[in-house]
Scaffold this motif. Structure first.
Motif, PDB file in Angstrom:
ATOM      1  N   GLY A 199       0.807  -1.209   0.000  1.00  0.00           N
ATOM      2  CA  GLY A 199       0.000   0.000   0.000  1.00  0.00           C
ATOM      3  C   GLY A 199       0.841   1.261   0.000  1.00  0.00           C
ATOM      4  N   GLY A 200       0.154   2.398   0.059  1.00  0.00           N
ATOM      5  CA  GLY A 200       0.846   3.678   0.067  1.00  0.00           C
ATOM      6  C   GLY A 200       1.393   4.089  -1.282  1.00  0.00           C
ATOM      7  N   ASP A 201       0.865   3.503  -2.367  1.00  0.00           N
ATOM      8  CA  ASP A 201       1.314   3.879  -3.705  1.00  0.00           C
ATOM      9  C   ASP A 201       0.871   5.305  -4.021  1.00  0.00           C
ATOM     10  OD1 ASP A 201       2.273   1.308  -3.932  1.00  0.00           O
ATOM     11  OD2 ASP A 201       0.596   0.587  -5.142  1.00  0.00           O
ATOM     12  N   THR A 202       1.351   5.822  -5.152  1.00  0.00           N
ATOM     13  CA  THR A 202       0.929   7.135  -5.634  1.00  0.00           C
ATOM     14  C   THR A 202       0.313   6.943  -7.013  1.00  0.00           C
ATOM     15  OG1 THR A 202       2.753   8.183  -4.442  1.00  0.00           O
ATOM     16  CG2 THR A 202       1.639   9.503  -6.113  1.00  0.00           C
ATOM     17  N   ILE A 203      -0.813   7.587  -7.238  1.00  0.00           N
ATOM     18  CA  ILE A 203      -1.502   7.483  -8.523  1.00  0.00           C
ATOM     19  C   ILE A 203      -1.413   8.823  -9.245  1.00  0.00           C
ATOM     20  CG2 ILE A 203      -3.791   8.078  -7.583  1.00  0.00           C
ATOM     21  CD1 ILE A 203      -4.920   5.940  -9.543  1.00  0.00           C
ATOM     22  N   TYR A 204      -1.192   8.750 -10.554  1.00  0.00           N
ATOM     23  CA  TYR A 204      -1.040   9.940 -11.390  1.00  0.00           C
ATOM     24  C   TYR A 204      -2.029   9.873 -12.544  1.00  0.00           C
ATOM     25  CZ  TYR A 204       3.470  10.460  -9.011  1.00  0.00           C
ATOM     26  OH  TYR A 204       4.449  10.599  -8.054  1.00  0.00           O
ATOM     27  N   THR A 205      -2.422  11.048 -13.027  1.00  0.00           N
ATOM     28  CA  THR A 205      -3.260  11.106 -14.217  1.00  0.00           C
ATOM     29  C   THR A 205      -2.683  12.114 -15.193  1.00  0.00           C
ATOM     30  OG1 THR A 205      -5.551  11.252 -15.011  1.00  0.00           O
ATOM     31  CG2 THR A 205      -4.862  12.914 -13.414  1.00  0.00           C
ATOM     32  N   SER A 206      -2.793  11.808 -16.463  1.00  0.00           N
ATOM     33  CA  SER A 206      -2.344  12.725 -17.503  1.00  0.00           C
ATOM     34  C   SER A 206      -3.439  13.742 -17.782  1.00  0.00           C
ATOM     35  CB  SER A 206      -2.019  11.958 -18.784  1.00  0.00           C
ATOM     36  OG  SER A 206      -1.874  12.861 -19.872  1.00  0.00           O
ATOM     37  N   GLN A 207      -3.140  14.992 -17.499  1.00  0.00           N
ATOM     38  CA  GLN A 207      -4.114  16.046 -17.791  1.00  0.00           C
ATOM     39  C   GLN A 207      -4.141  16.392 -19.274  1.00  0.00           C
ATOM     40  OE1 GLN A 207      -6.227  16.243 -15.484  1.00  0.00           O
ATOM     41  NE2 GLN A 207      -5.806  17.996 -14.164  1.00  0.00           N
ATOM     42  N   VAL A 208      -3.153  15.908 -20.017  1.00  0.00           N
ATOM     43  CA  VAL A 208      -3.199  15.994 -21.475  1.00  0.00           C
ATOM     44  C   VAL A 208      -4.287  15.059 -21.996  1.00  0.00           C
ATOM     45  CG1 VAL A 208      -1.921  15.550 -23.615  1.00  0.00           C
ATOM     46  CG2 VAL A 208      -0.780  16.662 -21.679  1.00  0.00           C
ATOM     47  N   THR A 209      -4.296  13.835 -21.478  1.00  0.00           N
ATOM     48  CA  THR A 209      -5.282  12.852 -21.933  1.00  0.00           C
ATOM     49  C   THR A 209      -6.685  13.187 -21.453  1.00  0.00           C
ATOM     50  OG1 THR A 209      -3.543  11.171 -21.872  1.00  0.00           O
ATOM     51  CG2 THR A 209      -5.791  10.390 -22.051  1.00  0.00           C
ATOM     52  N   THR A 210      -6.822  13.653 -20.211  1.00  0.00           N
ATOM     53  CA  THR A 210      -8.166  14.009 -19.744  1.00  0.00           C
ATOM     54  C   THR A 210      -8.757  15.117 -20.612  1.00  0.00           C
ATOM     55  OG1 THR A 210      -7.223  15.521 -18.067  1.00  0.00           O
ATOM     56  CG2 THR A 210      -7.802  13.301 -17.345  1.00  0.00           C
ATOM     57  N   LEU A 211      -7.905  16.040 -21.059  1.00  0.00           N
ATOM     58  CA  LEU A 211      -8.395  17.099 -21.949  1.00  0.00           C
ATOM     59  C   LEU A 211      -8.795  16.529 -23.303  1.00  0.00           C
ATOM     60  CD1 LEU A 211      -8.760  20.229 -22.236  1.00  0.00           C
ATOM     61  CD2 LEU A 211      -6.497  20.244 -23.315  1.00  0.00           C
ATOM     62  N   THR A 265       7.001  20.659 -25.049  1.00  0.00           N
ATOM     63  CA  THR A 265       6.314  19.741 -25.965  1.00  0.00           C
ATOM     64  C   THR A 265       5.206  20.422 -26.754  1.00  0.00           C
ATOM     65  OG1 THR A 265       4.631  19.060 -24.364  1.00  0.00           O
ATOM     66  CG2 THR A 265       6.748  17.869 -24.338  1.00  0.00           C
ATOM     67  N   GLY A 266       4.697  21.538 -26.238  1.00  0.00           N
ATOM     68  CA  GLY A 266       3.570  22.206 -26.882  1.00  0.00           C
ATOM     69  C   GLY A 266       2.231  21.560 -26.608  1.00  0.00           C
ATOM     70  N   GLU A 267       2.199  20.486 -25.807  1.00  0.00           N
ATOM     71  CA  GLU A 267       0.939  19.805 -25.522  1.00  0.00           C
ATOM     72  C   GLU A 267       0.029  20.670 -24.648  1.00  0.00           C
ATOM     73  OE1 GLU A 267       1.426  15.080 -25.476  1.00  0.00           O
ATOM     74  OE2 GLU A 267       2.539  16.072 -23.865  1.00  0.00           O
ATOM     75  N   GLU A 268      -1.259  20.562 -24.889  1.00  0.00           N
ATOM     76  CA  GLU A 268      -2.247  21.230 -24.065  1.00  0.00           C
ATOM     77  C   GLU A 268      -2.682  20.295 -22.940  1.00  0.00           C
ATOM     78  OE1 GLU A 268      -5.551  22.635 -26.293  1.00  0.00           O
ATOM     79  OE2 GLU A 268      -4.336  23.724 -27.750  1.00  0.00           O
ATOM     80  N   ALA A 269      -2.919  20.884 -21.770  1.00  0.00           N
ATOM     81  CA  ALA A 269      -3.325  20.086 -20.613  1.00  0.00           C
ATOM     82  C   ALA A 269      -4.377  20.830 -19.814  1.00  0.00           C
ATOM     83  CB  ALA A 269      -2.115  19.781 -19.723  1.00  0.00           C
ATOM     84  N   LEU A 270      -5.323  20.062 -19.281  1.00  0.00           N
ATOM     85  CA  LEU A 270      -6.287  20.617 -18.339  1.00  0.00           C
ATOM     86  C   LEU A 270      -5.543  21.048 -17.081  1.00  0.00           C
ATOM     87  CD1 LEU A 270      -9.385  20.937 -18.073  1.00  0.00           C
ATOM     88  CD2 LEU A 270      -9.421  18.679 -17.000  1.00  0.00           C
ATOM     89  N   TYR A 296     -13.773  17.998 -12.320  1.00  0.00           N
ATOM     90  CA  TYR A 296     -13.250  17.168 -11.226  1.00  0.00           C
ATOM     91  C   TYR A 296     -13.758  15.724 -11.351  1.00  0.00           C
ATOM     92  CZ  TYR A 296     -12.286  21.684  -8.948  1.00  0.00           C
ATOM     93  OH  TYR A 296     -11.845  22.945  -8.646  1.00  0.00           O
ATOM     94  N   ASP A 297     -15.037  15.585 -11.640  1.00  0.00           N
ATOM     95  CA  ASP A 297     -15.619  14.257 -11.783  1.00  0.00           C
ATOM     96  C   ASP A 297     -14.976  13.516 -12.961  1.00  0.00           C
ATOM     97  OD1 ASP A 297     -17.774  12.352 -10.952  1.00  0.00           O
ATOM     98  OD2 ASP A 297     -18.483  12.716 -13.002  1.00  0.00           O
ATOM     99  N   HIS A 298     -14.719  14.239 -14.025  1.00  0.00           N
ATOM    100  CA  HIS A 298     -14.068  13.664 -15.204  1.00  0.00           C
ATOM    101  C   HIS A 298     -12.662  13.175 -14.844  1.00  0.00           C
ATOM    102  CE1 HIS A 298     -12.593  13.124 -19.227  1.00  0.00           C
ATOM    103  NE2 HIS A 298     -11.829  14.199 -19.205  1.00  0.00           N
ATOM    104  N   ILE A 299     -11.902  13.985 -14.099  1.00  0.00           N
ATOM    105  CA  ILE A 299     -10.553  13.588 -13.673  1.00  0.00           C
ATOM    106  C   ILE A 299     -10.629  12.358 -12.772  1.00  0.00           C
ATOM    107  CG2 ILE A 299      -8.554  14.307 -12.289  1.00  0.00           C
ATOM    108  CD1 ILE A 299      -9.186  17.213 -13.260  1.00  0.00           C
ATOM    109  N   ASP A 300     -11.554  12.377 -11.807  1.00  0.00           N
ATOM    110  CA  ASP A 300     -11.695  11.257 -10.869  1.00  0.00           C
ATOM    111  C   ASP A 300     -11.933   9.937 -11.598  1.00  0.00           C
ATOM    112  OD1 ASP A 300     -11.449  13.041  -8.777  1.00  0.00           O
ATOM    113  OD2 ASP A 300     -13.589  13.075  -8.291  1.00  0.00           O
ATOM    114  N   LYS A 301     -12.761   9.967 -12.633  1.00  0.00           N
ATOM    115  CA  LYS A 301     -13.225   8.738 -13.270  1.00  0.00           C
ATOM    116  C   LYS A 301     -12.364   8.295 -14.454  1.00  0.00           C
ATOM    117  CE  LYS A 301     -18.080   9.429 -11.985  1.00  0.00           C
ATOM    118  NZ  LYS A 301     -19.455   9.699 -12.483  1.00  0.00           N
TER     119      LYS A 301
END
Length: 362
Positions: A199-211, A265-270, A296-301
């Motif tokens: 346990g105690g892991d860290t979770i990451y999300t790409s705000q480029v992909t969520t966008l 990179t020029g990438e767009e991110a939320l 927020y709900d979109h990022i969560d899911k």
């Protein structure tokens, strides 16, 4: 690495008892337990010019040459890779530039077998971090005594010096570190000195992909928006007596674009997060809440935008704080064990709006 125990901390949170207990139990990193000196106070941060090291790597004949003898494993298609066979402690400047570009492109890079780096200690960590930007002093978190630029996370079965809310059904709290600053962090490093058995892991999300998951018309609308990011609630949390009860620098609000562009990179991110984003500029509360709560709900899911970093001994995780959000996973809080981590936090540029006309060489 020194394990000398200090006894000059004065606070009301039981830190002296914690350090004494750690010394008795022979904890190797007693000298790196968090302290919260009550007299510490710093002036407001001032703007500075930031040039991302990744820019230089774009001009290299092989921008990934630092990986020539490494084993690289992609963790998921949109985000994350694991690297073995690279020693962070011995990278030259070209290697660091290439590392910055690799982190920008893959968003999260998990480096294994970094005992050499971790055991070199605080002075080395700070010198290494300064290569990537001006180091940030966190306004409320604990730091090792004498090293205010090192942000610490600490939790055991009975103590927590983290910024966490216990009155929610889910402990996951997506955030981009100190996004309320005028110039929030870019490349960021975290490693654990101690971790629970599981346990105690860290979770990451790409705000480029969520966008990218959003419809083009909605993204075009989001590009026109700005949002307020605030450090006041975090400061109030500390003023209430939690987390050491220290506010080293007066809290600030800053306005950032809802969609930002990466300078290399020029990438767009939320660029919104539940922990620090408060409202959309120019919108009534109900309108702002509707937009932000949807995001927020979109990022969560958005599990298909996420990657989970599993902590092994002598692991260093690097991420680009500009285009990701993350959360600790507090699934170990009822188990025995310590989660004790060190974060190195170089600041980067002021967020660039997605609609700003810039030239990118990637």
């Amino acid at each position: 690495m020194s394990t000398t125990t200090t006894t000059t901390v004065q606070d009301s949170t039981g830190l002296l008892a914690l350090k004494g207990k750690a010394q008795e139990e022979g904890y190797k990193y007693t000298s790196l337990l968090p302290v919260f000196p009550q007299e510490e106070h710093y002036p407001p941060l001032t703007p500075f010019e930031h040039v991302d090291p990744g820019h230089r790597a774009l001009q290299h004949q092989d921008p990934r040459s630092f990986l020539a003898n490494a084993q690289v494993t992609q963790l998921t298609p949109p985000i994350g890779e694991e690297i073995r066979g690279v020693n962070l402690a011995t990278l030259d400047n070209d290697g660091k530039d290439e590392l910055a570009l690799e982190v920008a492109r893959r968003k999260v890079v998990v480096l294994r077998d970094q005992q050499d780096f971790i055991e070199r200690g605080p002075d080395f960590w700070l010198d290494w971090g300064r290569y990537f930007g001006r180091l940030h002093i966190h306004p409320t978190s604990g730091h090792p005594e004498g090293y205010p630029h090192l942000h610490l996370v600490y939790r055991d079965q009975s103590s927590s010096f983290n910024y966490e809310q216990s009155d929610r059904t889910v402990a996951t709290s997506w955030h981009s570190d100190v996004s309320y600053e005028l110039q929030p962090p870019g490349l960021t490093a975290l490693f654990l000195l101690a971790s629970p058995e599981t346990g105690g892991d860290t979770i990451y999300t790409s705000q480029v992909t969520t966008l990218k998951r959003l419809s083009p018309d909605f993204v075009a609308f989001l590009r026109t928006l700005k949002a307020v990011h605030s450090g006041h609630e975090q400061a109030d949390y500390s003023r209430s007596g939690k987390r050491g009860g220290v506010v080293r620098r007066d809290p600030v609000d800053n306005v950032h674009p809802v969609v930002r562009r990466h300078p290399v990179t020029g990438e767009e991110a939320l660029y919104v997060n539940r922990q620090f984003t408060r409202r959309i500029v120019g919108f009534k509360k109900e309108e702002s809440d509707a937009i932000l709560n949807f995001l927020y709900d979109h990022i969560d899911k958005s599990i298909d935008s996420q990657v989970r970093a599993r902590w092994e001994p002598y692991t260093v995780v690097l991420w680009d704080n500009r285009v990701t959000a993350h959360s600790a996973i507090l699934d170990f809080i009822d188990e025995k064990g310590i989660r004790h981590g060190v974060r190195i936090t170089p600041q980067a540029e002021r967020p660039i709006p997605a609609n700003e006309n810039l030239k990118f060489d990637n």
